[in-house]
Every structure is written in structure tokens, then in C-alpha cells.
Design an enzyme around this catalytic site. Sequence first.
Site, PDB file in Angstrom:
ATOM      1  N   SER A 158       0.880  -1.137   0.124  1.00  0.00           N
ATOM      2  CA  SER A 158       0.023   0.091   0.031  1.00  0.00           C
ATOM      3  C   SER A 158       0.969   1.364   0.074  1.00  0.00           C
ATOM      4  O   SER A 158       1.989   1.103   0.370  1.00  0.00           O
ATOM      5  CB  SER A 158      -0.941  -0.024   1.287  1.00  0.00           C
ATOM      6  OG  SER A 158      -1.351   1.228   1.372  1.00  0.00           O
ATOM      7  N   TYR A 171      -2.299  -1.005  10.135  1.00  0.00           N
ATOM      8  CA  TYR A 171      -2.421  -1.084   8.739  1.00  0.00           C
ATOM      9  C   TYR A 171      -1.024  -0.804   8.027  1.00  0.00           C
ATOM     10  O   TYR A 171      -0.520  -1.389   7.086  1.00  0.00           O
ATOM     11  CB  TYR A 171      -3.523  -0.418   8.121  1.00  0.00           C
ATOM     12  CG  TYR A 171      -3.507  -0.697   6.661  1.00  0.00           C
ATOM     13  CD1 TYR A 171      -4.357  -1.674   6.161  1.00  0.00           C
ATOM     14  CD2 TYR A 171      -3.246   0.090   5.723  1.00  0.00           C
ATOM     15  CE1 TYR A 171      -4.580  -1.965   4.777  1.00  0.00           C
ATOM     16  CE2 TYR A 171      -3.476   0.056   4.216  1.00  0.00           C
ATOM     17  CZ  TYR A 171      -4.296  -1.145   3.696  1.00  0.00           C
ATOM     18  OH  TYR A 171      -4.362  -1.377   2.364  1.00  0.00           O
TER      19      TYR A 171
HETATM   20  N1  LIG Z   1      -8.758  -0.783  -1.960  1.00  0.00           N
HETATM   21  C1  LIG Z   1      -7.579  -0.213  -2.018  1.00  0.00           C
HETATM   22  O1  LIG Z   1      -7.793   1.047  -2.194  1.00  0.00           O
HETATM   23  C2  LIG Z   1      -6.452  -0.692  -1.397  1.00  0.00           C
HETATM   24  C3  LIG Z   1      -5.375   0.075  -1.478  1.00  0.00           C
HETATM   25  C4  LIG Z   1      -4.010  -0.274  -1.208  1.00  0.00           C
HETATM   26  C5  LIG Z   1      -3.814  -1.611  -0.824  1.00  0.00           C
HETATM   27  N2  LIG Z   1      -4.858  -2.483  -0.647  1.00  0.00           N
HETATM   28  C6  LIG Z   1      -4.906  -3.861  -0.614  1.00  0.00           C
HETATM   29  O2  LIG Z   1      -5.356  -4.670  -1.351  1.00  0.00           O
HETATM   30  C7  LIG Z   1      -5.800  -5.975  -0.524  1.00  0.00           C
HETATM   31  C8  LIG Z   1      -7.473  -6.010  -1.152  1.00  0.00           C
HETATM   32  O3  LIG Z   1      -8.201  -5.230  -0.462  1.00  0.00           O
HETATM   33  P1  LIG Z   1      -9.557  -4.913  -0.932  1.00  0.00           P
HETATM   34  O4  LIG Z   1      -9.594  -3.541  -1.292  1.00  0.00           O
HETATM   35  O5  LIG Z   1      -9.832  -5.734  -2.146  1.00  0.00           O
HETATM   36  O6  LIG Z   1     -10.317  -5.366   0.384  1.00  0.00           O
HETATM   37  P2  LIG Z   1     -11.790  -6.155   0.559  1.00  0.00           P
HETATM   38  O7  LIG Z   1     -12.809  -5.711  -0.641  1.00  0.00           O
HETATM   39  O8  LIG Z   1     -11.997  -5.591   1.858  1.00  0.00           O
HETATM   40  O9  LIG Z   1     -11.376  -7.801   0.475  1.00  0.00           O
HETATM   41  C9  LIG Z   1     -10.572  -8.112   1.516  1.00  0.00           C
HETATM   42  C10 LIG Z   1     -10.592  -9.712   1.265  1.00  0.00           C
HETATM   43  O10 LIG Z   1      -9.882 -10.149   2.384  1.00  0.00           O
HETATM   44  C11 LIG Z   1     -10.417 -11.281   2.922  1.00  0.00           C
HETATM   45  N3  LIG Z   1     -10.029 -11.210   4.402  1.00  0.00           N
HETATM   46  C12 LIG Z   1      -9.977 -10.275   5.420  1.00  0.00           C
HETATM   47  N4  LIG Z   1      -9.882 -10.648   6.777  1.00  0.00           N
HETATM   48  C13 LIG Z   1      -9.532 -12.104   6.367  1.00  0.00           C
HETATM   49  C14 LIG Z   1      -9.293 -13.270   7.385  1.00  0.00           C
HETATM   50  N5  LIG Z   1      -9.192 -13.088   8.492  1.00  0.00           N
HETATM   51  N6  LIG Z   1      -9.176 -14.437   6.978  1.00  0.00           N
HETATM   52  C15 LIG Z   1      -9.368 -14.622   5.604  1.00  0.00           C
HETATM   53  N7  LIG Z   1      -9.582 -13.763   4.466  1.00  0.00           N
HETATM   54  C16 LIG Z   1      -9.949 -12.273   4.950  1.00  0.00           C
HETATM   55  C17 LIG Z   1     -11.865 -10.608   2.824  1.00  0.00           C
HETATM   56  O11 LIG Z   1     -12.599 -11.793   3.164  1.00  0.00           O
HETATM   57  P3  LIG Z   1     -14.508 -11.621   3.530  1.00  0.00           P
HETATM   58  O12 LIG Z   1     -15.102 -11.683   2.083  1.00  0.00           O
HETATM   59  O13 LIG Z   1     -14.690 -12.819   4.264  1.00  0.00           O
HETATM   60  O14 LIG Z   1     -14.356 -10.188   4.142  1.00  0.00           O
HETATM   61  C18 LIG Z   1     -11.961 -10.350   1.692  1.00  0.00           C
HETATM   62  O15 LIG Z   1     -12.226 -11.248   0.506  1.00  0.00           O
HETATM   63  C19 LIG Z   1      -5.595  -5.723   0.752  1.00  0.00           C
HETATM   64  O16 LIG Z   1      -4.297  -6.395   1.208  1.00  0.00           O
HETATM   65  C20 LIG Z   1      -5.354  -4.205   1.109  1.00  0.00           C
HETATM   66  O17 LIG Z   1      -4.747  -3.868   2.064  1.00  0.00           O
HETATM   67  C21 LIG Z   1      -6.275  -2.060  -0.994  1.00  0.00           C
END
Ligand SMILES: NC(=O)c1ccc[n+]([C@@H]2O[C@H](COP(=O)([O-])OP(=O)(O)OC[C@H]3O[C@@H](n4cnc5c(N)ncnc54)[C@H](OP(=O)(O)O)[C@@H]3O)[C@@H](O)[C@H]2O)c1
Length: 251
Positions: A158, A171
Site C-alpha cells: 500500500s 495497517y
Molecule cells: N482498495 C484499496 O484502495 C487498496 C489500496 C491499497 C492496498 N489495498 C490492499 O489490497 C488488498 C485487497 O483489498 P480490498 O480493497 O480488495 O479489500 P476487501 O474488498 O475488503 O477484500 C479483502 C478480502 O480479504 C479477506 N479477508 C479479510 N480478513 C480475512 C481473514 N481473517 N481471513 C481470510 N480472509 C480475510 C476478505 O474476506 P471476506 O470476504 O470474508 O470479508 C476479503 O475477501 C488488501 O491487502 C489491501 O490492504 C487495497
Amino acid sequence: MSTTDAQRYQAPPELLKDKVILVTGAGDGIGRAAAIAYASHGAQVILLGRTVARLEAVYDEIVALDGPEPIIHPLDLAKAGEPDYQQVADALDEQFGHLDGLLHNAGILGQRTPIGKYHPAVWQEVMQVNLNAAFLLTRALLPLLEAAETASVIFTSSGVGRRGRAYWGAYAVSKFGTEGLAQVLSHELEEISKVRVNCVNPGATRTNMRAAAYPAEDPTILKTPEQLMPVYLYLMGRDSAGVTGQSLDAQ
Ligand SMILES: NC(=O)c1ccc[n+]([C@@H]2O[C@H](COP(=O)([O-])OP(=O)(O)OC[C@H]3O[C@@H](n4cnc5c(N)ncnc54)[C@H](OP(=O)(O)O)[C@@H]3O)[C@@H](O)[C@H]2O)c1
């Protein structure tokens, strides 16, 4: 290839044919899009995540697209211990004997609060899901990755994992740790193994996590997870052979 070229990468349709790729957090957001993109390019995908109904929905989408039938592996990374990770490895070993790709994508946001007010239990959970789980899973799967002809491990970083920012707490610290883990591992493996290890920073993306971090933001101004897939495909496929120890921006 420069980062800009990777962002414009056009993956050949058969890029990941016959590859076995595990995606964590595959039920939603970026992980869901990556699992579907990898399967659409021929990969047999292992969908690992917490909420079975979401993993099943992704499974159905992949089958509807005529992708290779995926495998669902439910695992709560906040609670999983070493035997659970070994079980993942044993199941893959028995079925495939190797692993071509591993996308560490699952993550949680934790609290947006000053360090002085940060709840220790939330801190531990964020570090467990975002960083420790990636270490434990990589450690368990390394023999299978090394058994592949070549393999790609992608960690998810990130912007706040490269430069800390107020109120991003565990985070941000977990993402600094993730960048560090990827650097150490890639350095260890670069001379002795065909496993390459890189980080992706997705950048602001239209997902539930982003909406939780910025509730007042208009999500339609953000890129969708699907728009980030060129970099995720590039790093997973053969066109990034030899690329290791890099941290790429997906946008
Ligand atoms: N979106 C952004 O702007 C952004 C920016 C920078 C970095 N990121 C990174 O990109 C990655 C994906 O983020 P996203 O935005 O797609 O997030 P998201 O939509 O919240 O999806 C996160 C996924 O991780 C799973 N997860 C969370 N806790 C878990 C656990 N205890 N065990 C197993 N699975 C778990 C969730 O499962 P559930 O379906 O059960 O909730 C969900 O499928 C993350 O590492 C995040 O830090 C995102």
C-alpha cells in the site's frame, strides 16, 4: 518492462494455462477480480478466504466463464495456526505436487486512529491477517513453489507501506512489514531458486475496504479492481520471468 508498461500489459489469453495459483481473500474486492482474471487466462485457482458464501459466488462466476473448476479453501487468517497452513500445503501437494503462483491479497484495515489510542487487540489482528499470515502461508507453501518449473509470489502492499501517514496505525506498519518480507524472501531466493517474489501496491481502488477508509468519497472516481489486472497478470505470468524484489504500482 517499466511499471507503466506493466500497467498497460495485455495478457495473452492462454497466459496461465495449466498453472495452479492460490489467491487469499479471493471472495471480494481485488482478490475476487484477480481470481477471476487468473482463471480466465487458464489457471486452476485455489480460492482461499474467510466467508464461504463469497468464495462460492466467485467459484460460480469462474465456472460460468468456462474457466478451470476452482477449489475453495475456507480459512480465517486471523485464527489459523501452523497446522492449518500445513493442511493447505498437504492438500495441494496431494492434488498437484507443486504451486505455480501465490497472491497474498487478504487484508483488513483495522482502526483509523492515533497510535496512542490504538486498541492492542485490533493491532494484533491486523498484524496477524496482513503480515503474519502471509509469512506462515509462504513458509508452508515454499516447498511446493520450489517444486514448480517457475513460480511467482505476489504480496500486496500500500502507499502507506512505503511512507507512513498519521492514523493508519497497524495497517501501515503491516504493509511496511510486507514490503520487508518480500525483499528478504526475494533476496534469499534470487540466486538459488526459480521462485520470484514481488509486491503490488494497488492504489486507491473501488472496494469495501476503500469505502471503509474514506466513507465520504465518491467511489465512482476510483478505478475498479478489474482495471488493475494488467499488473497482476504480468507479475503472475511468464512475461515477468526474472523480475524479483520489485514493488510495482498497479495504477
Ligand atoms: N482498495 C484499496 O484502495 C487498496 C489500496 C491499497 C492496498 N489495498 C490492499 O489490497 C488488498 C485487497 O483489498 P480490498 O480493497 O480488495 O479489500 P476487501 O474488498 O475488503 O477484500 C479483502 C478480502 O480479504 C479477506 N479477508 C479479510 N480478513 C480475512 C481473514 N481473517 N481471513 C481470510 N480472509 C480475510 C476478505 O474476506 P471476506 O470476504 O470474508 O470479508 C476479503 O475477501 C488488501 O491487502 C489491501 O490492504 C487495497
